[in-house]
Design a protein around this motif. Structure first.
Motif, PDB file in Angstrom:
ATOM      1  N   GLY A 284      20.952  33.669   2.812  1.00 50.03           N
ATOM      2  CA  GLY A 284      21.829  32.542   2.505  1.00 50.03           C
ATOM      3  C   GLY A 284      22.502  32.589   1.154  1.00 50.03           C
ATOM      4  N   LEU A 285      22.406  33.705   0.448  1.00 55.45           N
ATOM      5  CA  LEU A 285      23.023  33.786  -0.880  1.00 55.45           C
ATOM      6  C   LEU A 285      24.529  33.559  -0.848  1.00 55.45           C
ATOM      7  CD1 LEU A 285      21.002  36.705  -2.442  1.00 55.45           C
ATOM      8  CD2 LEU A 285      21.158  34.373  -3.315  1.00 55.45           C
ATOM      9  N   TYR A 286      25.177  33.868   0.271  1.00 54.58           N
ATOM     10  CA  TYR A 286      26.627  33.695   0.364  1.00 54.58           C
ATOM     11  C   TYR A 286      27.034  32.227   0.359  1.00 54.58           C
ATOM     12  CZ  TYR A 286      25.044  33.609   5.216  1.00 54.58           C
ATOM     13  OH  TYR A 286      24.361  33.348   6.369  1.00 54.58           O
ATOM     14  N   PHE A 287      26.074  31.321   0.421  1.00 52.37           N
ATOM     15  CA  PHE A 287      26.390  29.893   0.344  1.00 52.37           C
ATOM     16  C   PHE A 287      26.429  29.382  -1.095  1.00 52.37           C
ATOM     17  CE2 PHE A 287      24.295  29.957   4.657  1.00 52.37           C
ATOM     18  CZ  PHE A 287      25.466  29.767   5.364  1.00 52.37           C
ATOM     19  N   SER A 288      26.129  30.238  -2.054  1.00 53.10           N
ATOM     20  CA  SER A 288      26.040  29.778  -3.444  1.00 53.10           C
ATOM     21  C   SER A 288      27.360  29.178  -3.939  1.00 53.10           C
ATOM     22  CB  SER A 288      25.584  30.913  -4.361  1.00 53.10           C
ATOM     23  OG  SER A 288      26.516  31.967  -4.353  1.00 53.10           O
ATOM     24  N   GLN A 289      28.478  29.764  -3.537  1.00 57.09           N
ATOM     25  CA  GLN A 289      29.773  29.238  -3.979  1.00 57.09           C
ATOM     26  C   GLN A 289      30.010  27.838  -3.417  1.00 57.09           C
ATOM     27  OE1 GLN A 289      31.610  30.610  -6.264  1.00 57.09           O
ATOM     28  NE2 GLN A 289      33.362  29.253  -6.180  1.00 57.09           N
ATOM     29  N   SER A 290      29.597  27.609  -2.181  1.00 58.60           N
ATOM     30  CA  SER A 290      29.757  26.278  -1.577  1.00 58.60           C
ATOM     31  C   SER A 290      28.983  25.233  -2.371  1.00 58.60           C
ATOM     32  CB  SER A 290      29.276  26.281  -0.127  1.00 58.60           C
ATOM     33  OG  SER A 290      30.042  27.164   0.640  1.00 58.60           O
TER      34      SER A 290
ATOM     35  N   GLY B  85      11.935  33.265  -0.904  1.00 57.28           N
ATOM     36  CA  GLY B  85      12.441  32.373   0.129  1.00 57.28           C
ATOM     37  C   GLY B  85      13.949  32.392   0.302  1.00 57.28           C
ATOM     38  N   LEU B  86      14.413  31.350   0.995  1.00 56.13           N
ATOM     39  CA  LEU B  86      15.832  31.207   1.311  1.00 56.13           C
ATOM     40  C   LEU B  86      16.573  30.520   0.172  1.00 56.13           C
ATOM     41  CD1 LEU B  86      15.527  29.982   5.006  1.00 56.13           C
ATOM     42  CD2 LEU B  86      15.976  32.304   4.208  1.00 56.13           C
ATOM     43  N   PHE B  87      17.859  30.817   0.060  1.00 50.99           N
ATOM     44  CA  PHE B  87      18.670  30.208  -0.996  1.00 50.99           C
ATOM     45  C   PHE B  87      18.685  28.684  -0.882  1.00 50.99           C
ATOM     46  CE2 PHE B  87      22.756  28.446  -2.338  1.00 50.99           C
ATOM     47  CZ  PHE B  87      22.630  28.648  -3.708  1.00 50.99           C
ATOM     48  N   ALA B  88      18.837  28.149   0.327  1.00 51.75           N
ATOM     49  CA  ALA B  88      18.895  26.691   0.506  1.00 51.75           C
ATOM     50  C   ALA B  88      17.628  26.032  -0.024  1.00 51.75           C
ATOM     51  CB  ALA B  88      19.117  26.342   1.970  1.00 51.75           C
ATOM     52  N   ASP B  89      16.471  26.632   0.265  1.00 56.42           N
ATOM     53  CA  ASP B  89      15.200  26.069  -0.216  1.00 56.42           C
ATOM     54  C   ASP B  89      15.108  26.141  -1.726  1.00 56.42           C
ATOM     55  OD1 ASP B  89      14.474  25.562   2.423  1.00 56.42           O
ATOM     56  OD2 ASP B  89      13.483  27.518   2.630  1.00 56.42           O
ATOM     57  N   ASN B  90      15.556  27.252  -2.287  1.00 52.53           N
ATOM     58  CA  ASN B  90      15.543  27.377  -3.746  1.00 52.53           C
ATOM     59  C   ASN B  90      16.520  26.399  -4.394  1.00 52.53           C
ATOM     60  OD1 ASN B  90      13.541  29.345  -3.954  1.00 52.53           O
ATOM     61  ND2 ASN B  90      15.000  30.958  -3.435  1.00 52.53           N
TER      62      ASN B  90
ATOM     63  N   ILE C 269      22.840  19.732   1.086  1.00 48.40           N
ATOM     64  CA  ILE C 269      22.565  21.145   0.811  1.00 48.40           C
ATOM     65  C   ILE C 269      22.444  21.909   2.126  1.00 48.40           C
ATOM     66  CG2 ILE C 269      20.870  22.780  -0.135  1.00 48.40           C
ATOM     67  CD1 ILE C 269      20.326  20.623  -2.328  1.00 48.40           C
ATOM     68  N   ASP C 270      21.719  21.318   3.088  1.00 50.55           N
ATOM     69  CA  ASP C 270      21.585  21.966   4.400  1.00 50.55           C
ATOM     70  C   ASP C 270      22.945  22.158   5.061  1.00 50.55           C
ATOM     71  OD1 ASP C 270      18.835  22.255   4.283  1.00 50.55           O
ATOM     72  OD2 ASP C 270      18.444  20.327   5.259  1.00 50.55           O
ATOM     73  N   ALA C 271      23.803  21.148   4.969  1.00 50.71           N
ATOM     74  CA  ALA C 271      25.137  21.256   5.578  1.00 50.71           C
ATOM     75  C   ALA C 271      25.961  22.336   4.887  1.00 50.71           C
ATOM     76  CB  ALA C 271      25.857  19.911   5.515  1.00 50.71           C
ATOM     77  N   LEU C 272      25.874  22.389   3.558  1.00 48.55           N
ATOM     78  CA  LEU C 272      26.632  23.394   2.805  1.00 48.55           C
ATOM     79  C   LEU C 272      26.094  24.802   3.028  1.00 48.55           C
ATOM     80  CD1 LEU C 272      27.037  21.389  -0.497  1.00 48.55           C
ATOM     81  CD2 LEU C 272      28.900  22.112   1.002  1.00 48.55           C
ATOM     82  N   CYS C 273      24.832  24.891   3.390  1.00 45.46           N
ATOM     83  CA  CYS C 273      24.201  26.197   3.646  1.00 45.46           C
ATOM     84  C   CYS C 273      24.127  26.469   5.142  1.00 45.46           C
ATOM     85  CB  CYS C 273      22.812  26.240   3.013  1.00 45.46           C
ATOM     86  SG  CYS C 273      22.866  26.251   1.210  1.00 45.46           S
ATOM     87  N   SER C 274      25.124  26.032   5.840  1.00 47.57           N
ATOM     88  CA  SER C 274      25.208  26.251   7.281  1.00 47.57           C
ATOM     89  C   SER C 274      26.522  26.958   7.580  1.00 47.57           C
ATOM     90  CB  SER C 274      25.167  24.901   7.993  1.00 47.57           C
ATOM     91  OG  SER C 274      25.645  25.013   9.300  1.00 47.57           O
ATOM     92  N   LEU C 275      26.476  27.874   8.517  1.00 48.38           N
ATOM     93  CA  LEU C 275      27.715  28.561   8.906  1.00 48.38           C
ATOM     94  C   LEU C 275      28.710  27.598   9.534  1.00 48.38           C
ATOM     95  CD1 LEU C 275      26.464  31.965  10.320  1.00 48.38           C
ATOM     96  CD2 LEU C 275      27.728  31.550   8.217  1.00 48.38           C
ATOM     97  N   GLU C 276      28.230  26.492  10.056  1.00 43.54           N
ATOM     98  CA  GLU C 276      29.112  25.521  10.710  1.00 43.54           C
ATOM     99  C   GLU C 276      30.229  25.058   9.774  1.00 43.54           C
ATOM    100  OE1 GLU C 276      29.038  24.916  13.960  1.00 43.54           O
ATOM    101  OE2 GLU C 276      27.429  26.404  13.926  1.00 43.54           O
ATOM    102  N   VAL C 277      29.909  24.847   8.514  1.00 41.41           N
ATOM    103  CA  VAL C 277      30.929  24.377   7.565  1.00 41.41           C
ATOM    104  C   VAL C 277      32.029  25.423   7.389  1.00 41.41           C
ATOM    105  CG1 VAL C 277      29.902  25.166   5.384  1.00 41.41           C
ATOM    106  CG2 VAL C 277      31.203  23.069   5.417  1.00 41.41           C
TER     107      VAL C 277
END
Length: 167
Positions: free
Chosen positions: A86-92, A123-128, A144-152
């Protein structure tokens, strides 16, 4: 790179895009001369207009061929996404924090701390991200969960495909 298949087409399109952008600069410089008695812009336009139209047509044909021949491996794509934890969600998360009023420097540092823990295997980026007080002060766990989801990131795919005729 021997492991790639037909990389030259993508590289060619990338290089030719620079040519088109260069011609666009010439066209923009000509705008200032349209209301002058100066006709120097017409000599440039005689070159850039037909060349750009021909080049763009060629590029669109090549892009279509490239897209039609594209081989997609969804299972491998999923594996690659999972490898990053999930590191690619960091920008979001960073953008959401600054939109929520966080100072960019502080937001960056808190997102980076969460990312570095993920890189180290914790662990996962979202959890961290949920363990960072600076992040949770501005974003709820559900945000955070929504931002760390591919759906967004994929929410407009279906409508975009429909608009370009790819039902």
């Amino acid at each position: 790179m021997p492991h790639k298949r037909n990389p030259i087409t993508g590289e060619r399109l990338s290089g030719l895009a620079r040519v088109l952008r260069g011609n666009a600069v010439v066209a923009l410089e000509n705008v200032a001369l349209w209301h002058e008695r100066d006709i120097s812009h017409s000599s440039a336009e005689r070159i850039i207009l037909p060349d750009s139209c021909t080049l763009l047509d060629y590029m669109l044909v090549k892009l279509r061929e490239l897209a039609e021949g594209l081989q997609v491996y969804p299972e491998r794509m999923q594996q690659n996404l999972e490898l990053s934890k999930g590191l690619y969600f960091s920008q979001s998360i960073l953008l959401a924090l600054t939109s929520a009023g966080a100072e960019r420097k502080n937001a960056y540092e808190s997102v980076q701390r969460a990312a570095m823990r993920t890189w180290k295997g914790e662990g996962l980026f979202a959890d961290n991200a949920k363990r960072e007080p600076e992040i949770t002060a501005r974003l709820s766990e559900s945000e955070i969960d929504a931002l760390c989801s591919l759906e967004v990131h994929l929410r407009h795919v279906d409508s975009t495909f429909r608009l370009v005729g790819l039902d």
